[in-house]
Design an enzyme around this catalytic site. Structure first.
Site, short mmCIF file in Angstrom:
data_model
loop_
_atom_site.label_atom_id
_atom_site.label_comp_id
_atom_site.label_asym_id
_atom_site.label_seq_id
_atom_site.Cartn_x
_atom_site.Cartn_y
_atom_site.Cartn_z
N PHE A 55 0.86 -1.19 0.00
CA PHE A 55 0.00 0.00 0.00
C PHE A 55 0.89 1.23 0.00
CE2 PHE A 55 -2.38 3.43 2.09
CZ PHE A 55 -3.42 3.53 1.18
N LYS A 99 2.43 10.01 8.13
CA LYS A 99 1.72 9.56 9.34
C LYS A 99 2.28 10.17 10.64
CE LYS A 99 -1.00 5.86 7.56
NZ LYS A 99 -0.70 5.19 6.31
N ASP A 132 9.25 2.92 1.61
CA ASP A 132 8.03 3.59 2.05
C ASP A 132 7.90 3.31 3.55
OD1 ASP A 132 5.52 4.40 2.78
OD2 ASP A 132 4.50 3.56 1.01
C1 LIG Z 1 -0.92 5.42 4.85
C2 LIG Z 1 0.15 5.00 3.91
C3 LIG Z 1 0.40 5.70 2.71
C4 LIG Z 1 -0.47 6.82 2.23
O1 LIG Z 1 -0.51 7.91 3.09
P1 LIG Z 1 -1.66 9.01 2.90
O2 LIG Z 1 -1.28 10.07 3.90
O3 LIG Z 1 -2.96 8.35 3.18
O4 LIG Z 1 -1.58 9.50 1.50
C5 LIG Z 1 1.47 5.31 1.95
N1 LIG Z 1 2.25 4.26 2.31
C6 LIG Z 1 2.03 3.57 3.44
C7 LIG Z 1 2.95 2.45 3.81
C8 LIG Z 1 0.97 3.90 4.26
O5 LIG Z 1 0.74 3.18 5.37
#
Ligand SMILES: *Cc1c(COP(=O)(O)O)cnc(C)c1O
Length: 395
Positions: A130, A244, A215
């Site tokens: 994700f 986050k 990421d």
């Molecule tokens: C939440 C998340 C995203 C996306 O972040 P948003 O602030 O919702 O755009 C991308 N990568 C990972 C691993 C995430 O957990």
């Protein structure tokens, strides 16, 4: 008209929070919830932390926003702190995780472009990843629920199995730009990359002139007990997306890179109206003041270890329901033998306990990083009561 004013893209539940106090959320009717979801790993200091609240309030009254056409003493300070704390030499601030990943992808493509190899545009990413909800970031996942109906997506992505180094190597062609990977898959079900896999990707990237893009939007920012998860693998990336926890609840993200990897990101190549504005930087600075020190990180590791031990003790008592616990630090997942969404709803509705469902029937346990022994005890008590009066078949 039947569509709701709020576009109905979320399966919103009946919890309607109006206030937060530390590790608790309070709903419209005054009901209290123990919040081990933390806005999905965002509220790393819990709700209403005085240092964060004060910093935001004071900055809001001083200077909230100016454009990126002006000098940014606030941004320079946070960027310098991040550079000092990580592998990175430079930082671009965004407003979200998806934008941070977008910046990472653009940085990787520009790197090969300025190296005279514009054909090297292809990013290899991993099954069940994700990376966000933009067209670029959904191009980097194979999950149909995110992709269906939005095609054609961005060309130049290959998705291969997670934790399968041979498959990753086999996907490398002359157009390969880099690997994009979550060191610990979050939405996918708290699935850590194996050390062999992540160090193997680092080695493959070096051998093939590719970039390693991490990421760490969910697993970064002290969540796993080190400032970033990569530290526990003994490798460093070339580019990394962060978000986050970085703003503790204030919308903020960042793309970090080495000088070499960022060499294509010159004036005019990228931008954001809000990204890194003074208010966001005040939040980021306050979060760093609290979390970026050995004492705080050691405490996350200890608390994570105690929580994991408590879970491991509890699980065998309900072995019809629970399978195993996994994860690192305070990014833990309990794998169930049945649908995790139904059990998360049961804990929430019947026991006032907030967790988050993830892929692979995992219940994500993502408490604020500053919880205390009493919160762990209350969590285990609620989880245990929830397991006792739950029957998967009835759910
Ligand atoms: C939440 C998340 C995203 C996306 O972040 P948003 O602030 O919702 O755009 C991308 N990568 C990972 C691993 C995430 O957990």
């Amino acid at each position: 008209m039947t569509i709701t004013p709020l576009m109905p893209v979320y399966p919103r539940c009946d919890v309607r929070p109006v206030r937060g106090e530390g590790a608790y959320l309070i709903g419209e009717r005054g009901e209290r919830y123990l919040d081990f979801a933390s806005g999905i790993a965002v509220n790393l200091l819990g709700h209403g932390h005085p240092v964060l609240v004060k910093a935001i309030a004071e900055q809001a009254a001083t200077l909230m926003h100016v454009s990126n056409l002006y000098g940014s003493p606030q941004g320079e300070k946070v960027a310098k702190r991040l550079v000092d704390l990580t592998f990175a030499d430079t930082v671009f601030f965004t407003n979200s995780g998806a934008e941070a990943v977008e910046c990472a992808i653009k940085t990787a493509r520009r790197y090969h472009y300025v190296n005279g190899q514009p054909e090297r545009h292809r990013i290899i990413s991993f099954a069940n990843a994700f990376h966000g909800r933009t067209l670029g970031t959904i191009s980097a996942t194979n999950q149909p629920k995110m992709r269906d109906g939005f095609e054609p997506l961005l060309p130049g992505f290959d998705v291969v199995p997670f934790n399968d180094l041979a498959a990753a190597e086999a996907a490398i062609g002359p157009d390969a730009a880099g690997f994009l990977i979550e060191p610990i898959q979050g939405e996918g079900g708290i699935l850590p990359a194996t050390p062999e896999f992540l160090t193997g990707l680092r080695k493959l990237a070096d051998e093939h002139g590719m970039l390693l893009i991490l990421d760490e939007v969910q697993c970064g920012y002290a969540r796993t007990g080190t400032f970033f998860a990569y530290e526990q693998y003994g490798i460093t990336p070339d580019i990394m997306a962060v978000a986050k926890g970085i703003g503790g609840g204030f919308p903020l993200g960042a793309c970090l890179a080495t000088e070499e990897a960022a060499k294509g990101m010159v004036i005019g190549t990228h931008g954001s109206t809000y990204g890194g504005n003074p208010l966001a930087m005040a939040a980021a600075n306050a979060v760093l003041d609290v979390v970026a020190n050995d004492e705080f990180l050691a405490n996350v590791r200890q608390t994570g270890e105690r929580l994991r031990q408590a879970l491991e003790q509890l699980l065998p008592n309900h072995d019809h329901l629970f399978e195993s616990v996994r994860g690192m630090g305070l990014m833990l997942g309990v794998k169930l033998k049945s649908d995790s969404r139904a059990f998360v709803a049961h804990l929430r509705d019947k026991h006032g306990l907030l967790t988050v469902a993830a892929g692979d029937n995992v219940v994500r346990v993502l408490p604020p990083l500053n919880i205390e022994e009493s919160h762990i005890a209350e969590f285990i008590e609620k989880l245990s009561a929830g397991a006792r009066d739950y029957s998967p078949a009835a759910a």
